[in-house]
Design a protein around this motif. Sequence first.
Motif, short mmCIF file in Angstrom:
data_model
loop_
_atom_site.label_atom_id
_atom_site.label_comp_id
_atom_site.label_asym_id
_atom_site.label_seq_id
_atom_site.Cartn_x
_atom_site.Cartn_y
_atom_site.Cartn_z
N TRP A 51 0.84 37.92 2.61
CA TRP A 51 1.57 36.87 3.31
C TRP A 51 1.71 37.11 4.81
CZ3 TRP A 51 5.42 39.98 4.96
CH2 TRP A 51 5.87 41.01 4.11
N ALA A 52 1.17 38.22 5.31
CA ALA A 52 1.29 38.51 6.74
C ALA A 52 0.73 37.37 7.58
CB ALA A 52 0.55 39.82 7.07
N GLY A 53 1.48 36.95 8.58
CA GLY A 53 1.06 35.86 9.45
C GLY A 53 1.39 34.48 8.94
N THR A 54 2.07 34.39 7.78
CA THR A 54 2.35 33.07 7.19
C THR A 54 3.84 32.74 7.12
OG1 THR A 54 2.60 33.80 4.87
CG2 THR A 54 0.35 33.45 5.69
N LEU A 55 4.72 33.65 7.58
CA LEU A 55 6.16 33.46 7.32
C LEU A 55 6.83 32.52 8.32
CD1 LEU A 55 7.19 37.11 6.37
CD2 LEU A 55 6.28 35.28 4.93
N ALA A 56 6.49 32.61 9.59
CA ALA A 56 7.11 31.76 10.59
C ALA A 56 6.86 30.29 10.27
CB ALA A 56 6.57 32.09 11.98
N GLY A 57 7.92 29.51 10.31
CA GLY A 57 7.83 28.09 10.03
C GLY A 57 8.12 27.71 8.59
N ARG A 58 8.15 28.71 7.70
CA ARG A 58 8.48 28.40 6.30
C ARG A 58 9.99 28.21 6.15
NH1 ARG A 58 4.76 32.71 2.96
NH2 ARG A 58 5.83 31.82 1.16
N PRO A 59 10.41 27.37 5.21
CA PRO A 59 11.85 27.16 5.02
C PRO A 59 12.53 28.46 4.60
CG PRO A 59 10.57 25.48 3.86
CD PRO A 59 9.60 26.53 4.30
N ALA A 60 13.73 28.70 5.14
CA ALA A 60 14.47 29.91 4.79
C ALA A 60 14.72 29.98 3.29
CB ALA A 60 15.80 29.94 5.55
N GLY A 61 14.96 28.82 2.67
CA GLY A 61 15.23 28.79 1.24
C GLY A 61 14.05 29.22 0.40
N GLU A 62 12.87 29.24 0.98
CA GLU A 62 11.68 29.67 0.27
C GLU A 62 11.54 31.19 0.30
OE1 GLU A 62 6.96 29.20 1.14
OE2 GLU A 62 8.17 27.37 1.29
N LEU A 63 12.09 31.82 1.34
CA LEU A 63 11.95 33.27 1.50
C LEU A 63 13.16 34.07 1.02
CD1 LEU A 63 10.23 33.44 5.01
CD2 LEU A 63 9.17 33.46 2.75
N ARG A 64 14.33 33.47 1.01
CA ARG A 64 15.53 34.21 0.58
C ARG A 64 15.39 34.78 -0.84
NH1 ARG A 64 18.53 30.03 3.49
NH2 ARG A 64 18.73 28.87 1.53
N PRO A 65 14.83 34.05 -1.80
CA PRO A 65 14.71 34.60 -3.15
C PRO A 65 13.86 35.86 -3.23
CG PRO A 65 14.50 32.21 -3.21
CD PRO A 65 14.44 32.62 -1.77
N TRP A 66 13.10 36.18 -2.19
CA TRP A 66 12.35 37.42 -2.19
C TRP A 66 13.28 38.63 -2.28
CZ3 TRP A 66 7.68 37.45 1.73
CH2 TRP A 66 6.80 36.41 1.39
N LEU A 67 14.55 38.43 -1.98
CA LEU A 67 15.52 39.51 -2.12
C LEU A 67 15.50 40.11 -3.51
CD1 LEU A 67 17.97 41.18 -1.18
CD2 LEU A 67 19.42 39.20 -1.70
N ARG A 68 15.16 39.33 -4.51
CA ARG A 68 15.12 39.81 -5.89
C ARG A 68 13.82 40.57 -6.22
NH1 ARG A 68 18.59 37.32 -9.61
NH2 ARG A 68 19.73 35.48 -8.90
#
Length: 249
Positions: A51-68
Amino acid sequence: MSAVYDWLLASASSHEPVQGVLLGLNWTLAESAGGCGFAFSPRQVPRTLGWAGTLAGRPAGELRPWLRSWDAAEAAVGLAVLNAGINARSPCLGEAMPLRGAAPGHLRVFEHFRAQLDGQRVAVIGHYPGLERLWHDLDYQCLERNPQDGDLPDSAAEFVLPQADWVFVTASSLANQTLPRLLELSRQARVVLMGPSLPWLEGWRDFGVDYLAGVRVLDAAAAYRVVAEGGGTRLFAGPVEYALLALNP
């Protein structure tokens, strides 16, 4: 275990895009919702991150669950994004007392509580550089996933924490999925949840936390530079400062 993570994810409502993520040597930093959030970076990261280089611009709600995630890099990103959204608007942070003193910035929490710890059984989760000098006159036990001289392995928590009067827990244990068990083992103790990885939420008291000791960002641009250039404790030398909030005085 899931109750803590369910609550944290439900507490973050921002759907704004993530402006950027920096996976530094010591800290992971995410910019979102007008704020920046931190997580302790994993010690080992694969050379290839899909996923390197793909995170900026994605909704926060899409990345927060990565905490699990059991993937350490993903969990760090998820926690940093969670913190960026929660801490930018947290009423708790506004109520917290800045910790200023003679000790280096990253040790101010331990300096603040030192006077209360004589004759107490004290456990510290996580290795804090320089603590052995600051608390040279205090008998305490340090538990660490990657033990250094004098530390106990983190597996000792099952034996040490139920006997402790005070427990200082690094919030980075959120990303490695150990925090719920650490809090369960520390139910009889006064618990200080601390570190830049801390989400500033009053609801921690429901999980047995007595004090929140997280950071207030003083200079976001300087924090970004320190993280980008591999800084560790340097983060506390201007970019951020510790602040303290008593949940169960």
